[in-house]
Design an enzyme around this catalytic site. Structure first.
Site, PDB file in Angstrom:
ATOM      1  CG  ASN A  38       6.109  12.742   4.368  1.00 40.36           C
ATOM      2  OD1 ASN A  38       6.928  13.331   4.990  1.00 40.36           O
ATOM      3  ND2 ASN A  38       6.117  11.441   4.040  1.00 40.36           N
ATOM      4  CG  HIS A  87      15.137   7.663  -0.658  1.00 42.89           C
ATOM      5  ND1 HIS A  87      14.819   7.480  -2.135  1.00 42.89           N
ATOM      6  CD2 HIS A  87      14.449   8.235   0.084  1.00 42.89           C
ATOM      7  CE1 HIS A  87      13.486   8.027  -1.961  1.00 42.89           C
ATOM      8  NE2 HIS A  87      13.347   8.381  -0.792  1.00 42.89           N
ATOM      9  CG  ASP A 122      13.801   7.637   4.070  1.00 36.71           C
ATOM     10  OD1 ASP A 122      12.951   8.517   4.423  1.00 36.71           O
ATOM     11  OD2 ASP A 122      13.645   6.754   3.075  1.00 36.71           O
ATOM     12  CG  HIS A 175       6.075   3.651  10.143  1.00 35.82           C
ATOM     13  ND1 HIS A 175       5.274   4.767  10.012  1.00 35.82           N
ATOM     14  CD2 HIS A 175       6.968   3.560   9.360  1.00 35.82           C
ATOM     15  CE1 HIS A 175       5.572   4.992   8.479  1.00 35.82           C
ATOM     16  NE2 HIS A 175       6.658   4.263   8.317  1.00 35.82           N
TER      17      HIS A 175
HETATM   18 ZN    ZN Z   1      11.430   9.217  -0.067  1.00 37.78          ZN
END
Ligand code: ZN
Length: 425
Positions: free
Chosen positions: A94, A232, A305, A309
């Site tokens: 992503n 996750h 994960d 940010h």
């Molecule tokens: Zn995810």
């Protein structure tokens, strides 16, 4: 170039080894392990009191490159990996542009090879632009070096698209990596549904939003015979579904993040946006179940994960803050807490960071077998330190563990026979 690591406790769960000995690295490979090895002109690392393990693998990382380099890039992200003891990361698609085509895959691999401090194994998307509609060119992506397919960050909403994705992935011998979430149930929830959400005036995400999606993908994997890795997991019900499917012989693996086995939804009190993640922090029974799953081997891997940010994306009210936290530089000591609590043996803790994730995604790493690539992590399980996010190698600081007293840290990270990280004492 030769390195002789002397007198460490060598733990290699893939080979069933846990023994104090020396390890010789020559020409980027593990040459030999044994007692009293003569290294000649080798560089010597004294590892007494330390653990010598296969380099750790984190199979769930967001490197944000290309497109979001203000949060992280391949250079800073792999430096953070090395500082945390990770020699390999799998990065999620992503990015911007998305990794749904071989040009992006090749860009990531080349940049990692030239400037990175860790191996980077790209995960490509299941569908084009992660839209959940048209499948990506899986054959091309495999040829370009991707190791699996995921629309991570978003679920594949259509069961039929996921079914076809699994059939193709199976044909290419690749795993599907599921971000399992039923968005129609999530709605605009921002934390775990329940008493605390009500008390805090925040909208809840019920456990079934995750588990219903896990159930669908587990069934589709059993139906298609595809290899499925579930990202996750955070609910005890998700774990139970995976445990039962594995008993039936399904080819299903899964991972848990350190925050999901360390923190509960209690941490959200105070509205620290560094407790906002997807899936959300759950209840105490779920945390207990994650520990059980790690102990009995239902959970193959600990994966962070890692989701960097910018300060401005977290320094806003809870409802609109971005999801996710950085994890590469705190994963090891949080894992070692499970050893201290008696949940895992040290050997099993190492396994969940090495051969477990390697086997889950078919990555040819995670062992110190003679002749294998010399990716090695040396860590001091007793080293005490305090988390100071300002000192992270990552570009981002979004962690709920700032100020925590930790025990255990990587002292040397060796990638392909080269020292890429050395902790200053
Ligand atoms: Zn995810």
């Amino acid at each position: 170039m030769k390195i002789l690591i002397k007198g460490g406790r060598v733990i290699d769960p893939a080979q069933g080894i846990d023994q104090t000995m020396d390890l010789l690295i020559e020409e980027g490979r593990v040459a030999r392990a044994g007692r009293n090895i003569e290294g000649g002109d080798a560089e010597i690392i004294d590892a007494s009191g330390k653990v010598v393990a296969p380099g750790f693998l984190d199979i769930h990382v967001h490197l944000r490159d290309p497109g979001y380099e203000y949060k992280e890039d391949i250079v800073s992200g792999t430096r953070a990996a090395a500082a945390g003891g990770f020699t390999s990361v799998a990065c999620m698609p992503n990015t911007s542009p998305f990794n749904d085509n071989k040009a992006i895959t090749l860009y990531i691999r080349n940049k990692a090879k030239e400037e990175g401090s860790a191996n980077v194994f790209p995960v490509a998307s299941i569908t084009k632009c992660l839209k959940g509609e048209t499948l990506s060119e899986m054959g091309d992506l495999k040829a370009a070096g991707c190791i699996g397919f995921s629309d991570d960050g978003r679920p594949v909403a259509s069961g039929e698209v996921m079914r076809r994705g699994m059939e193709y992935a199976k044909g290419f011998g690749m795993p599907i990596i599921s971000h399992s979430e039923e968005l129609s149930i999530v709605g605009d929830g921002v934390m775990n549904d329940g008493f605390i959400a009500t008390e805090l005036g925040l909208k809840g995400i019920p456990w079934v939003a995750e588990t219903a999606a896990v159930a669908r993908d587990v069934m589709l994997a059993e139906y298609t015979g595809a290899r499925l890795h579930v990202c996750h997991i955070s609910t005890r019900q998700s774990l139970e579904i995976i445990r039962n499917a594995r008993k039936r012989g399904a080819r299903i693996t899964c991972e848990v993040t350190p925050h999901h086995f360390t923190l509960t939804e209690e941490a959200v009190r105070g509205y620290d946006t560094n407790t906002k993640m997807n899936p959300p922090l759950r209840g105490a029974e779920d945390v207990a179940a994650m520990k059980e799953g790690l102990a009995d081997g239902t959970i193959d891997a600990i994966a962070t994960d890692h989701a960097p940010h910018h300060y401005d994306e977290k320094n806003v009210e809870y409802n609109i803050a971005h999801n996710g936290i950085v994890g590469l530089e705190t994963a090891l000591p949080l894992t070692l807490r499970l050893v201290e609590e008696g949940v895992l043996s040290l050997r099993d803790a190492v396994a969940r960071l090495t051969c477990g994730p390697a086997r889950a995604l078919g990555i040819p790493r995670g062992t110190l077998e003679e002749g294998s690539v010399a990716d090695v992590t040396i860590f001091d399980p007793e080293l005490e330190w305090t988390v100071d996010a300002a000192k992270f190698a990552s570009k981002s600081r979004n962690t709920p563990f700032g100020g925590w007293k930790m025990k255990g840290a990587a002292t040397h990270t060796i990638l392909g026979g080269k020292i890429v990280y050395k902790r200053e004492s």
